[in-house]
Design an enzyme around this catalytic site. Structure first.
Site, PDB file in Angstrom:
ATOM      1  N   GLY A 164     -29.171 -90.245 -30.634  1.00 45.08           N
ATOM      2  CA  GLY A 164     -27.781 -89.351 -30.427  1.00 45.08           C
ATOM      3  C   GLY A 164     -27.145 -87.863 -30.302  1.00 45.08           C
ATOM      4  O   GLY A 164     -26.196 -87.508 -29.580  1.00 45.08           O
ATOM      5  N   GLU A 200     -41.540 -80.804 -29.191  1.00 41.85           N
ATOM      6  CA  GLU A 200     -42.044 -80.262 -28.079  1.00 41.85           C
ATOM      7  C   GLU A 200     -41.496 -79.951 -26.729  1.00 41.85           C
ATOM      8  O   GLU A 200     -41.020 -79.198 -26.917  1.00 41.85           O
ATOM      9  CB  GLU A 200     -41.274 -82.514 -27.053  1.00 41.85           C
ATOM     10  CG  GLU A 200     -41.444 -83.267 -28.316  1.00 41.85           C
ATOM     11  CD  GLU A 200     -40.516 -84.616 -27.664  1.00 41.85           C
ATOM     12  OE1 GLU A 200     -40.975 -85.827 -27.914  1.00 41.85           O
ATOM     13  OE2 GLU A 200     -39.965 -84.566 -26.962  1.00 41.85           O
ATOM     14  N   LYS A 201     -42.917 -79.849 -26.261  1.00 44.05           N
ATOM     15  CA  LYS A 201     -42.595 -79.506 -25.017  1.00 44.05           C
ATOM     16  C   LYS A 201     -41.540 -79.242 -24.248  1.00 44.05           C
ATOM     17  O   LYS A 201     -41.235 -80.663 -23.428  1.00 44.05           O
ATOM     18  CB  LYS A 201     -43.505 -79.354 -24.242  1.00 44.05           C
ATOM     19  CG  LYS A 201     -43.586 -79.271 -22.216  1.00 44.05           C
ATOM     20  CD  LYS A 201     -43.475 -77.374 -22.691  1.00 44.05           C
ATOM     21  CE  LYS A 201     -43.699 -76.615 -20.674  1.00 44.05           C
ATOM     22  NZ  LYS A 201     -43.893 -75.114 -20.903  1.00 44.05           N
ATOM     23  N   HIS A 208     -33.995 -88.948 -17.361  1.00 43.11           N
ATOM     24  CA  HIS A 208     -33.970 -89.673 -19.044  1.00 43.11           C
ATOM     25  C   HIS A 208     -34.080 -91.395 -18.495  1.00 43.11           C
ATOM     26  O   HIS A 208     -32.686 -91.585 -17.511  1.00 43.11           O
ATOM     27  CB  HIS A 208     -32.724 -89.813 -19.569  1.00 43.11           C
ATOM     28  CG  HIS A 208     -32.277 -90.147 -21.014  1.00 43.11           C
ATOM     29  ND1 HIS A 208     -32.011 -89.222 -21.716  1.00 43.11           N
ATOM     30  CD2 HIS A 208     -32.902 -91.381 -21.064  1.00 43.11           C
ATOM     31  CE1 HIS A 208     -31.927 -90.281 -23.138  1.00 43.11           C
ATOM     32  NE2 HIS A 208     -32.629 -91.482 -22.490  1.00 43.11           N
ATOM     33  N   LYS A 237     -24.729 -89.027 -23.815  1.00 43.30           N
ATOM     34  CA  LYS A 237     -24.525 -89.622 -22.532  1.00 43.30           C
ATOM     35  C   LYS A 237     -22.963 -89.829 -22.113  1.00 43.30           C
ATOM     36  O   LYS A 237     -22.664 -89.725 -22.949  1.00 43.30           O
ATOM     37  CB  LYS A 237     -25.490 -91.318 -22.445  1.00 43.30           C
ATOM     38  CG  LYS A 237     -26.420 -91.300 -22.629  1.00 43.30           C
ATOM     39  CD  LYS A 237     -27.303 -92.494 -23.396  1.00 43.30           C
ATOM     40  CE  LYS A 237     -28.793 -92.576 -23.213  1.00 43.30           C
ATOM     41  NZ  LYS A 237     -29.133 -94.040 -24.178  1.00 43.30           N
ATOM     42  N   GLU A 289     -38.491 -91.551 -27.257  1.00 41.72           N
ATOM     43  CA  GLU A 289     -38.373 -92.566 -28.934  1.00 41.72           C
ATOM     44  C   GLU A 289     -38.219 -93.199 -28.402  1.00 41.72           C
ATOM     45  O   GLU A 289     -37.657 -93.692 -27.214  1.00 41.72           O
ATOM     46  CB  GLU A 289     -37.406 -91.000 -28.993  1.00 41.72           C
ATOM     47  CG  GLU A 289     -35.370 -91.163 -28.469  1.00 41.72           C
ATOM     48  CD  GLU A 289     -34.521 -90.965 -28.870  1.00 41.72           C
ATOM     49  OE1 GLU A 289     -35.219 -89.784 -29.498  1.00 41.72           O
ATOM     50  OE2 GLU A 289     -33.448 -91.221 -28.715  1.00 41.72           O
ATOM     51  N   ARG A 293     -31.948-100.524 -32.502  1.00 42.05           N
ATOM     52  CA  ARG A 293     -31.165-101.029 -32.530  1.00 42.05           C
ATOM     53  C   ARG A 293     -30.605-101.727 -30.915  1.00 42.05           C
ATOM     54  O   ARG A 293     -31.147-101.129 -30.027  1.00 42.05           O
ATOM     55  CB  ARG A 293     -30.260-100.224 -33.243  1.00 42.05           C
ATOM     56  CG  ARG A 293     -30.292 -98.466 -32.619  1.00 42.05           C
ATOM     57  CD  ARG A 293     -29.359 -97.856 -33.292  1.00 42.05           C
ATOM     58  NE  ARG A 293     -29.468 -96.151 -32.354  1.00 42.05           N
ATOM     59  CZ  ARG A 293     -28.821 -95.311 -30.908  1.00 42.05           C
ATOM     60  NH1 ARG A 293     -28.438 -96.719 -30.422  1.00 42.05           N
ATOM     61  NH2 ARG A 293     -29.555 -94.049 -30.420  1.00 42.05           N
TER      62      ARG A 293
END
Length: 463
Positions: A164, A200-201, A208, A237, A289, A293
């Site tokens: 989130g 992460e880079k 996305h 989002k 990722e 859910r």
């Protein structure tokens, strides 16, 4: 099939689960906090039980209270929805020990996929592309600085248990990393009870893209196409659409295959989402990722596939096989969702809960609204600010854009501010109309978009 399900959540997702259960003749028990006593899903449930006061830690995150209610009311299943305990491996294990079916993957699978750092290693082994980053968690500022130096700035610090948009900080140099590390850990600890971090880079100006997956305990795994979630603010989002306009058939096939491999690699069961970053060249994608859910935006996938994802969750949790194969999935038309949040975009998106004084939802062919609001109800200040999800479906993307504009024009909510006008402005922006938005779009265009008095160009959709 399951006979009685405890809905361990609130808001629109609780109502969505309740409706799917009702259509399958499954009884529902609504677990609610004191401020949610008059909530719509509470009023419509077969049975409702108060589990505590307003604070989520005392109610919707209270595992002992939820399990006690589930056992006392004779529930054989528990649906966690999204957020709260939906990706808590220990809670899934606790449900199993009590003989209650957790409607989602097992605790072991959640640990594999839910820990973002562990999932990276699993995906590498499964041949799923991942972004350059730390080798496992970064346990100190010194570890984070060393990893950032190795992959090169800018980088993202991310909570292993996050989701989130929380527990994430961008670092453009070593100077800002120590403070960002402390902030991200504190936020992750508060939101997820787990402050493990990885690095992460940062892929600059990506899209996305996420793929919806379904899997059963009999080894069947399929995907139901993709969603473009690039319109976001601080990793939250705002507008999603399906399918992604930017994907070629070949790229969609490759990403879909990778999503299925990812699900198989963790032994997935149920509905889930594999999220990717698509590089600015539109050719290279990286695993970001896996969400174990149901997603907020699952409805637009339902619109383009005709598959009821919550119904499928309930079937799979009951031990049934998927009643469809990959070749049965077709993507028809274009769907779009606008999240209507109780927040003021002109006040840095400050949450604005309150009482609904007047409410009118749009209607007509191809329009769907998922919301727990009704005239006179109160949106409490203790939880997420999501008020409604406006979704549309049309034969083409441009028709979907025009239908969503019309839906937003019909939408009326008095009592507190929302971000609906901001979404309306986005729908007229030439970059959005052309389908060229990256995750940087909102940040780069927000001042102009917030000029609500500016007359939108009614001809921009012809460019």
């Amino acid at each position: 099939m399951l006979k009685r399900v405890l809905i361990a959540n609130r808001g629109e997702i609780a109502l969505r689960i309740q409706r799917a259960c009702r259509e399958l003749d499954i009884e529902t028990v609504a677990a609610y906090s004191q401020p949610d006593a008059e909530a719509l899903h509470v009023q419509l449930a077969t049975q409702a039980v108060c589990i505590g006061p307003a604070r989520a830690v005392d109610s919707y995150l209270n595992q002992e209270a939820l399990l006690t209610v589930a056992k006392a009311t004779g529930c054989d299943g528990l649906h966690p929805g999204y957020g709260f305990l939906s990706e808590n491996a220990d809670f899934a294990d606790a449900c199993a020990r009590e003989g209650i079916t957790f409607i989602g993957p097992s605790g072991d699978t959640i640990r594999k996929a839910g820990s973002k750092s562990a999932a990276r290693d699993i995906m590498k082994a499964a041949g799923v592309p991942v972004t350059p980053g730390s080798d496992g968690p970064v346990s100190s500022v010194e570890d984070a600085l060393a990893a950032a130096e190795r992959v090169g700035y800018p980088v993202l610090l991310k909570a292993s248990a996050g989701g989130g948009g929380r527990g994430i900080r961008r670092c453009d140099s070593a100077d800002v990393l120590p403070a960002a590390y402390a902030e991200a850990k504190a936020e992750a600890r508060a939101c997820f009870g787990d402050d493990e971090m990885y690095l992460e880079k940062l892929v600059l100006r990506p899209r996305h893209i996420e793929f919806q997956i379904l899997a059963d305990r009999h080894g069947n795994v399929i995907h139901l196409g993709d969603r473009d979630c690039s319109i976001q603010r601080r990793n939250q989002k705002l507008i999603e659409e399906a399918p992604a306009r930017c994907l070629t058939p070949e790229l969609r096939q490759a990403m879909g295959d990778a999503a299925v491999r990812a699900a198989r690699a963790v032994g997935y069961e149920g509905a889930g989402t594999v999220e990717f970053l698509l590089d600015s060249d539109g050719e290279h994608f990286y695993f970001m990722e896996m969400n174990t859910r149901i997603q907020v935006e699952h409805g637009i996938t339902e619109l383009i596939t005709g598959v009821d994802l919550v119904r499928q969750q309930l079937r799979v949790a009951s031990g049934l096989s998927l009643d469809m194969a990959q070749e049965d999935i077709t993507l028809t038309g274009h769907a779009m969702e606008c999240r209507v949040n109780a927040e003021d975009p002109r006040q840095d998106f400050r949450p604005c809960p309150g009482t609904v004084e007047f409410l009118h939802f749009p209607g007509g062919a191809g329009v769907r609204v998922d919301s727990h609001l009704y005239n006179g109800c109160t949106l409490p200040p203790y939880y997420d600010s999501l008020a409604a999800k406006l979704m549309v479906h049309a034969p083409t993307r441009l028709e979907a854009i025009r239908k969503m504009r019309r839906a937003l024009e019909e939408f009326a909510l008095e009592g507190f501010p929302t971000n609906a006008e901001l979404s309306y402005q986005i729908l007229y922006h030439p970059t959005f109309v052309r389908g060229g938005c990256t995750t940087a779009f909102l940040e780069e265009n927000l001042p102009r978009l917030l000029d609500f008095n500016r007359r939108v160009d009614q001809h921009e959709d012809t460019v």
